[in-house]
Design a protein around this motif. Structure first.
Motif, PDB file in Angstrom:
ATOM      1  N   ARG A   1      26.746  50.992  18.211  1.00 50.19           N
ATOM      2  CA  ARG A   1      25.923  51.429  17.077  1.00 50.19           C
ATOM      3  C   ARG A   1      26.498  50.964  15.748  1.00 50.19           C
ATOM      4  N   GLU A   2      27.779  50.599  15.738  1.00 52.34           N
ATOM      5  CA  GLU A   2      28.420  50.181  14.499  1.00 52.34           C
ATOM      6  C   GLU A   2      28.030  48.743  14.154  1.00 52.34           C
TER       7      GLU A   2
ATOM      8  N   SER B   1      25.635  51.023   3.164  1.00 51.95           N
ATOM      9  CA  SER B   1      24.799  50.165   4.012  1.00 51.95           C
ATOM     10  C   SER B   1      23.720  49.462   3.198  1.00 51.95           C
TER      11      SER B   1
ATOM     12  N   ASP C   1      31.878  50.722  20.154  1.00 50.58           N
ATOM     13  CA  ASP C   1      30.707  51.474  19.712  1.00 50.58           C
ATOM     14  C   ASP C   1      29.615  50.499  19.278  1.00 50.58           C
TER      15      ASP C   1
ATOM     16  N   THR D   1      32.971  48.248   8.832  1.00 47.34           N
ATOM     17  CA  THR D   1      31.670  48.890   8.949  1.00 47.34           C
ATOM     18  C   THR D   1      31.353  49.587   7.632  1.00 47.34           C
TER      19      THR D   1
ATOM     20  N   TRP E   1      29.181  45.641  11.970  1.00 43.93           N
ATOM     21  CA  TRP E   1      30.350  45.110  11.281  1.00 43.93           C
ATOM     22  C   TRP E   1      29.933  43.996  10.336  1.00 43.93           C
TER      23      TRP E   1
ATOM     24  N   SER F   1      30.759  52.695   7.288  1.00 45.95           N
ATOM     25  CA  SER F   1      31.528  53.946   7.253  1.00 45.95           C
ATOM     26  C   SER F   1      32.951  53.697   6.763  1.00 45.95           C
ATOM     27  N   GLN F   2      33.578  52.644   7.275  1.00 47.84           N
ATOM     28  CA  GLN F   2      34.946  52.325   6.846  1.00 47.84           C
ATOM     29  C   GLN F   2      34.988  51.967   5.367  1.00 47.84           C
TER      30      GLN F   2
END
Length: 195
Positions: A76-77, A53, A74, A37, A79, A39-40
């Motif tokens: 919302r994530e 993003s 989740d 993701t 990938w 975030s990751q």
């Protein structure tokens, strides 16, 4: 991944999309993680997820990455994964206009600088890897006398050998042999020079 083949980049827009310092780091990180993701990836490259993003969407616009199946509950994530098994950028595809020559040169320099940065990081952290990894890690220089055709054959043979090791390692990992397995970067440059 959508394709197990390398994607040959032949257009200037895609080359410029990949030849951005953060985008190249994100592309490389996706290859290592296989799917992640924003975030990751932001944690891996030390950037804000919103910025990550944005750059992931730019890579996706050029077909370099694609959405992946979610790996968590989740919803919302979002990938992402590489869209192919790698990319190839060849000099011959960027020689028909001065702006293409300049973009290819800039991209090649960026790729080389990031590879050097990876190796410098290893050198700085070498003491933390332990004797086994330090004995296995290699650094060499070979000065050969070859024709352009012989160098092309050597490049192909080395590519085939690397592909064999990669496929075998991934198969063993998929079979559960994960102990002691790490990401390994192998950078090989073959080029003519005169002393």
């Amino acid at each position: 991944m959508a394709s197990k083949e390398n994607r040959r980049i032949t257009d200037l827009g895609t080359l410029k999309a990949l030849a951005h310092p953060l985008r190249m780091k994100l592309y490389r990180a996706l290859f290592v993680t296989e799917a992640a993701t924003a975030s990751q990836l932001g944690e891996l490259v030390d950037e804000a997820p919103s910025l990550v993003s944005y750059h992931l969407r730019k890579l996706a616009e050029h077909g370099l990455i694609e959405e992946a199946e979610p790996r968590s509950g989740d919803g919302r994530e979002r990938w992402w994964q590489p869209a192919s098994d790698g990319v190839t950028v060849r000099d011959e595809d960027f020689q028909d206009a001065p702006e293409k020559v300049a973009a290819h040169l800039a991209a090649s320099r960026l790729f080389q600088e990031q590879r050097s940065e990876l190796y410098r990081t290893y050198l700085d952290e070498r003491a933390h890897w332990g004797a086994e990894w330090n004995e296995a890690a290699g650094d060499s220089e070979s000065l050969l006398r070859l024709t352009a055709s012989e160098l092309a054959d050597l490049k192909k043979d080395m590519h085939d050998l690397l592909k064999k090791y990669d496929e075998e390692g991934r198969a063993r990992e998929a079979a559960g042999e994960t102990q002691g397995r790490e990401n390994v970067a192998l950078h090989v440059y073959g080029f003519p020079f005169r002393p």
